[in-house]
Design a protein around this motif. Structure first.
Motif, PDB file in Angstrom:
ATOM      1  N   LEU A  13       0.827  -1.199   0.000  1.00 15.89           N
ATOM      2  CA  LEU A  13       0.000   0.000   0.000  1.00 15.89           C
ATOM      3  C   LEU A  13       0.864   1.252   0.000  1.00 15.89           C
ATOM      4  CD1 LEU A  13      -2.749   1.370   0.171  1.00 15.89           C
ATOM      5  CD2 LEU A  13      -2.631   1.140   2.665  1.00 15.89           C
ATOM      6  N   ALA A  14       1.950   1.216   0.766  1.00 18.13           N
ATOM      7  CA  ALA A  14       2.841   2.379   0.827  1.00 18.13           C
ATOM      8  C   ALA A  14       3.491   2.636  -0.519  1.00 18.13           C
ATOM      9  CB  ALA A  14       3.917   2.156   1.900  1.00 18.13           C
ATOM     10  N   VAL A  15       3.883   1.552  -1.203  1.00 15.42           N
ATOM     11  CA  VAL A  15       4.492   1.709  -2.537  1.00 15.42           C
ATOM     12  C   VAL A  15       3.505   2.311  -3.513  1.00 15.42           C
ATOM     13  CG1 VAL A  15       5.421   0.452  -4.511  1.00 15.42           C
ATOM     14  CG2 VAL A  15       6.184  -0.124  -2.190  1.00 15.42           C
ATOM     15  N   LEU A  16       2.283   1.786  -3.504  1.00 13.61           N
ATOM     16  CA  LEU A  16       1.267   2.311  -4.410  1.00 13.61           C
ATOM     17  C   LEU A  16       0.974   3.760  -4.119  1.00 13.61           C
ATOM     18  CD1 LEU A  16      -1.245  -0.695  -4.510  1.00 13.61           C
ATOM     19  CD2 LEU A  16       0.225   0.114  -6.386  1.00 13.61           C
ATOM     20  N   THR A  17       0.906   4.117  -2.828  1.00 11.61           N
ATOM     21  CA  THR A  17       0.600   5.490  -2.459  1.00 11.61           C
ATOM     22  C   THR A  17       1.704   6.432  -2.881  1.00 11.61           C
ATOM     23  OG1 THR A  17      -0.647   4.703  -0.561  1.00 11.61           O
ATOM     24  CG2 THR A  17       0.028   7.004  -0.531  1.00 11.61           C
ATOM     25  N   SER A  18       2.973   6.004  -2.710  1.00 15.60           N
ATOM     26  CA  SER A  18       4.087   6.883  -3.070  1.00 15.60           C
ATOM     27  C   SER A  18       4.186   7.069  -4.565  1.00 15.60           C
ATOM     28  CB  SER A  18       5.400   6.296  -2.523  1.00 15.60           C
ATOM     29  OG  SER A  18       5.697   5.051  -3.149  1.00 15.60           O
ATOM     30  N   ALA A  19       3.740   6.081  -5.364  1.00 17.63           N
ATOM     31  CA  ALA A  19       3.830   6.187  -6.823  1.00 17.63           C
ATOM     32  C   ALA A  19       2.740   7.065  -7.398  1.00 17.63           C
ATOM     33  CB  ALA A  19       3.734   4.785  -7.445  1.00 17.63           C
ATOM     34  N   ALA A  20       1.661   7.261  -6.662  1.00 14.83           N
ATOM     35  CA  ALA A  20       0.550   8.054  -7.175  1.00 14.83           C
ATOM     36  C   ALA A  20       0.859   9.533  -7.060  1.00 14.83           C
ATOM     37  CB  ALA A  20      -0.721   7.727  -6.390  1.00 14.83           C
ATOM     38  N   PRO A  21       0.332  10.355  -7.982  1.00 10.74           N
ATOM     39  CA  PRO A  21       0.541  11.791  -7.862  1.00 10.74           C
ATOM     40  C   PRO A  21      -0.132  12.331  -6.618  1.00 10.74           C
ATOM     41  CG  PRO A  21      -1.121  11.313  -9.522  1.00 10.74           C
ATOM     42  CD  PRO A  21      -0.522   9.998  -9.119  1.00 10.74           C
ATOM     43  N   SER A  29      -4.941  16.548  -8.804  1.00  4.47           N
ATOM     44  CA  SER A  29      -3.622  15.951  -8.802  1.00  4.47           C
ATOM     45  C   SER A  29      -2.589  17.011  -9.132  1.00  4.47           C
ATOM     46  CB  SER A  29      -3.569  14.802  -9.807  1.00  4.47           C
ATOM     47  OG  SER A  29      -3.910  15.265 -11.092  1.00  4.47           O
ATOM     48  N   ASP A  30      -1.329  16.667  -8.988  1.00  4.06           N
ATOM     49  CA  ASP A  30      -0.236  17.624  -9.158  1.00  4.06           C
ATOM     50  C   ASP A  30       0.038  17.823 -10.645  1.00  4.06           C
ATOM     51  OD1 ASP A  30       1.696  19.354  -8.396  1.00  4.06           O
ATOM     52  OD2 ASP A  30       3.184  17.830  -7.926  1.00  4.06           O
ATOM     53  N   VAL A  31      -0.920  18.401 -11.337  1.00  4.08           N
ATOM     54  CA  VAL A  31      -0.875  18.533 -12.793  1.00  4.08           C
ATOM     55  C   VAL A  31       0.002  19.717 -13.188  1.00  4.08           C
ATOM     56  CG1 VAL A  31      -2.295  18.943 -14.844  1.00  4.08           C
ATOM     57  CG2 VAL A  31      -3.171  17.543 -12.978  1.00  4.08           C
ATOM     58  N   ARG A  32       0.717  19.545 -14.301  1.00  5.53           N
ATOM     59  CA  ARG A  32       1.467  20.648 -14.904  1.00  5.53           C
ATOM     60  C   ARG A  32       0.667  21.232 -16.059  1.00  5.53           C
ATOM     61  NH1 ARG A  32       6.916  20.895 -13.243  1.00  5.53           N
ATOM     62  NH2 ARG A  32       7.482  19.138 -11.877  1.00  5.53           N
ATOM     63  N   ILE A  33       1.006  22.461 -16.434  1.00  4.49           N
ATOM     64  CA  ILE A  33       0.148  23.169 -17.385  1.00  4.49           C
ATOM     65  C   ILE A  33       0.172  22.564 -18.781  1.00  4.49           C
ATOM     66  CG2 ILE A  33       0.267  25.317 -16.096  1.00  4.49           C
ATOM     67  CD1 ILE A  33       2.282  26.357 -18.117  1.00  4.49           C
ATOM     68  N   VAL A 295       4.264  16.178 -27.810  1.00 12.05           N
ATOM     69  CA  VAL A 295       3.626  16.330 -26.503  1.00 12.05           C
ATOM     70  C   VAL A 295       4.275  15.409 -25.476  1.00 12.05           C
ATOM     71  CG1 VAL A 295       1.453  15.973 -25.256  1.00 12.05           C
ATOM     72  CG2 VAL A 295       1.445  17.163 -27.460  1.00 12.05           C
ATOM     73  N   ARG A 296       4.522  14.162 -25.847  1.00 15.84           N
ATOM     74  CA  ARG A 296       5.151  13.221 -24.916  1.00 15.84           C
ATOM     75  C   ARG A 296       6.547  13.684 -24.507  1.00 15.84           C
ATOM     76  NH1 ARG A 296       2.863   9.202 -28.545  1.00 15.84           N
ATOM     77  NH2 ARG A 296       1.071   8.200 -27.526  1.00 15.84           N
ATOM     78  N   ARG A 297       7.249  14.320 -25.426  1.00 18.13           N
ATOM     79  CA  ARG A 297       8.612  14.765 -25.127  1.00 18.13           C
ATOM     80  C   ARG A 297       8.628  16.001 -24.228  1.00 18.13           C
ATOM     81  NH1 ARG A 297      11.324  14.946 -31.001  1.00 18.13           N
ATOM     82  NH2 ARG A 297      13.128  15.738 -29.813  1.00 18.13           N
ATOM     83  N   PRO A 362      -5.127  13.876 -23.184  1.00 14.05           N
ATOM     84  CA  PRO A 362      -5.338  12.466 -23.509  1.00 14.05           C
ATOM     85  C   PRO A 362      -4.054  11.694 -23.776  1.00 14.05           C
ATOM     86  CG  PRO A 362      -5.891  13.843 -25.390  1.00 14.05           C
ATOM     87  CD  PRO A 362      -5.666  14.768 -24.237  1.00 14.05           C
ATOM     88  N   VAL A 363      -2.946  12.398 -23.985  1.00 14.45           N
ATOM     89  CA  VAL A 363      -1.682  11.732 -24.282  1.00 14.45           C
ATOM     90  C   VAL A 363      -0.798  11.619 -23.046  1.00 14.45           C
ATOM     91  CG1 VAL A 363       0.457  11.894 -25.648  1.00 14.45           C
ATOM     92  CG2 VAL A 363      -1.747  12.437 -26.705  1.00 14.45           C
ATOM     93  N   ILE A 364      -0.772  12.662 -22.209  1.00  8.98           N
ATOM     94  CA  ILE A 364       0.168  12.658 -21.078  1.00  8.98           C
ATOM     95  C   ILE A 364      -0.502  13.006 -19.752  1.00  8.98           C
ATOM     96  CG2 ILE A 364       2.237  13.114 -22.442  1.00  8.98           C
ATOM     97  CD1 ILE A 364       1.915  16.094 -21.595  1.00  8.98           C
ATOM     98  N   ALA A 365      -1.771  12.754 -19.618  1.00 11.19           N
ATOM     99  CA  ALA A 365      -2.446  13.060 -18.354  1.00 11.19           C
ATOM    100  C   ALA A 365      -1.844  12.259 -17.210  1.00 11.19           C
ATOM    101  CB  ALA A 365      -3.930  12.764 -18.465  1.00 11.19           C
ATOM    102  N   GLN A 366      -1.700  12.901 -16.056  1.00 12.23           N
ATOM    103  CA  GLN A 366      -1.246  12.193 -14.871  1.00 12.23           C
ATOM    104  C   GLN A 366      -2.314  11.224 -14.396  1.00 12.23           C
ATOM    105  OE1 GLN A 366       0.175  14.268 -11.516  1.00 12.23           O
ATOM    106  NE2 GLN A 366       1.728  15.437 -12.600  1.00 12.23           N
ATOM    107  N   ARG A 367      -1.861  10.119 -13.819  1.00  8.61           N
ATOM    108  CA  ARG A 367      -2.799   9.197 -13.198  1.00  8.61           C
ATOM    109  C   ARG A 367      -3.471   9.919 -12.040  1.00  8.61           C
ATOM    110  NH1 ARG A 367      -1.968   5.324  -9.201  1.00  8.61           N
ATOM    111  NH2 ARG A 367       0.294   5.633  -9.322  1.00  8.61           N
TER     112      ARG A 367
END
Length: 385
Positions: A13-21, A29-33, A295-297, A362-367
């Protein structure tokens, strides 16, 4: 459950939580512009001319039909039309009064324009000097004040993008006695930056200086460290240069190879030190994958969902779908709401799925990104210009 099993479950659970934004109490979530997508308008200032002037256009311009569209005042576009980007065509007028006597008005038997702001020195906003000058804000400063005032009333908005095409007068119209604009040079481009800064303070702008890291080019900074976070960018604006020609870009970049101290992001290409923004107008065919790669780059991309008036006449949404699927962050249209294309015989409209104001890219959205958390409720009733 044994102690070993419980320990393994807690570790997982700790691993999953740390991997999530990181997600705050607002659910954002901690989204960038660059990880969101919004719609914009093309030639956002444009207004059709009078019937008498249209008659002149029809006689002198085989493509006069291409000019038959109008946009409301900019605050209405941000408000009821839910766009988050605009495009302005900018002409230099350092002495003032250069564009007050359009040939199309003269040939239609109309007097010179009486707008006092056109007589003052500065930068003017119009489509085609002497032929298609109709605008809902005649000066750059006036257009930008409309943007600022709407932003002041709606401070939680995602960043607004302003694409500028730096234009010059038509030699054919000049030869007929029309206006002749000065060439874009370092002095005029510096004055352009300065005029933008008279409207927007530094804390309201997102510029290359905000992205560039010590010892790195602008491109290296963007690709390695990314764009600013959305939460720290609300209420701000970004300016892009549509022009790709060296005649305009070279004097803007001379002495500023990484856009040091500049306001505009240049329309660049990978491998250049100034590369952060890429204009790629056609999203169709192989271009969809090309834009997705940009966009991915980590680049910020503008494309178009329609061109006058192919989609408006056919109702075809192929280009719109390609633009949306491409992940381009800024998608420009002339038809952001239902009804604008009706005069062309269809109900074509270019909007984000579900009529959203902004959506997770749709290409690089954060989880964990959710469309409805990207922009809090803002004032939908537009402010009067």
């Amino acid at each position: 459950m044994s102690r070993v099993t419980a320990l393994l479950a807690a570790t997982a659970l700790a691993v999953l939580t740390s991997a999530a934004p990181a997600v705050g109490t607002t659910g954002r979530s901690d989204v960038r512009i660059n990880q969101i997508q919004t719609m914009a308008t093309h030639n956002s200032y444009h207004r059709e001319l009078t019937d008498a002037e249209k008659d002149v256009q029809r006689k002198t311009d085989a493509n006069w039909w291409n000019l038959q569209y109008s946009h409301p005042a900019i605050p209405h576009q941000f408000g009821t039309q839910r766009v988050r980007g605009i495009e302005l065509d900018v002409f230099p007028d350092p002495q003032g009064g250069l564009y007050t006597k359009p040939l199309v008005r003269r040939d239609a038997g109309l007097p010179p324009l009486q707008d006092p702001s056109l007589a003052a020195p500065g930068f003017k906003v119009l489509h085609w000097a002497d032929h298609d000058y109709g605008t809902n804000c005649s000066t750059l400063a006036a257009c930008l004040r409309q943007v600022r005032d709407w932003s002041d009333a709606n401070p939680g908005h995602v960043p607004l993008t302003i694409l500028t095409e730096l234009k010059s007068t038509d030699p054919a119209k000049e030869a007929m006695g029309g206006a002749k604009s000065p060439a874009w040079d370092a002095a005029l481009l510096g004055a352009l930056d300065a005029e933008i800064r008279t409207v927007f303070s530094e804390d309201r702008l997102i510029t290359a200086d905000d992205l560039r890291k010590p010892g790195l080019s602008l491109e290296e900074s963007v690709l390695k460290h990314g764009w600013p976070r959305l939460e720290s960018s609300r209420g701000k604006v970004m300016f892009f240069m549509d022009n790709s020609a060296p005649a305009v870009q070279t004097p803007y970049l001379t002495g500023h190879p990484n856009l040091e101290g500049r306001v505009l992001f240049t329309n660049s290409r990978p491998g250049r030190p100034d590369a952060a923004f890429i204009g790629w107008n056609d999203p169709l065919g192989a271009n969809t994958a090309q834009i997705q790669d940009f966009v991915r780059r980590g680049y910020y991309v503008r494309t178009r969902s329609d061109v006058p008036f192919t989609e408006a006449r056919s109702g075809d949404t192929t280009r719109l779908k390609a633009a949306l699927d491409s992940g381009a962050q800024m998608i420009s249209t002339d038809f952001p709401v239902v009804g604008l294309s009706a005069r062309n015989g269809t109900d074509y409209v270019a909007e984000l799925p579900g009529g959203a104001t902004a959506r997770c890219n749709p290409v690089i959205a954060q989880r964990g990104c959710r469309d409805h958390t990207l922009e809090p409720r803002v004032r939908q009733a537009p402010q009067q210009p």
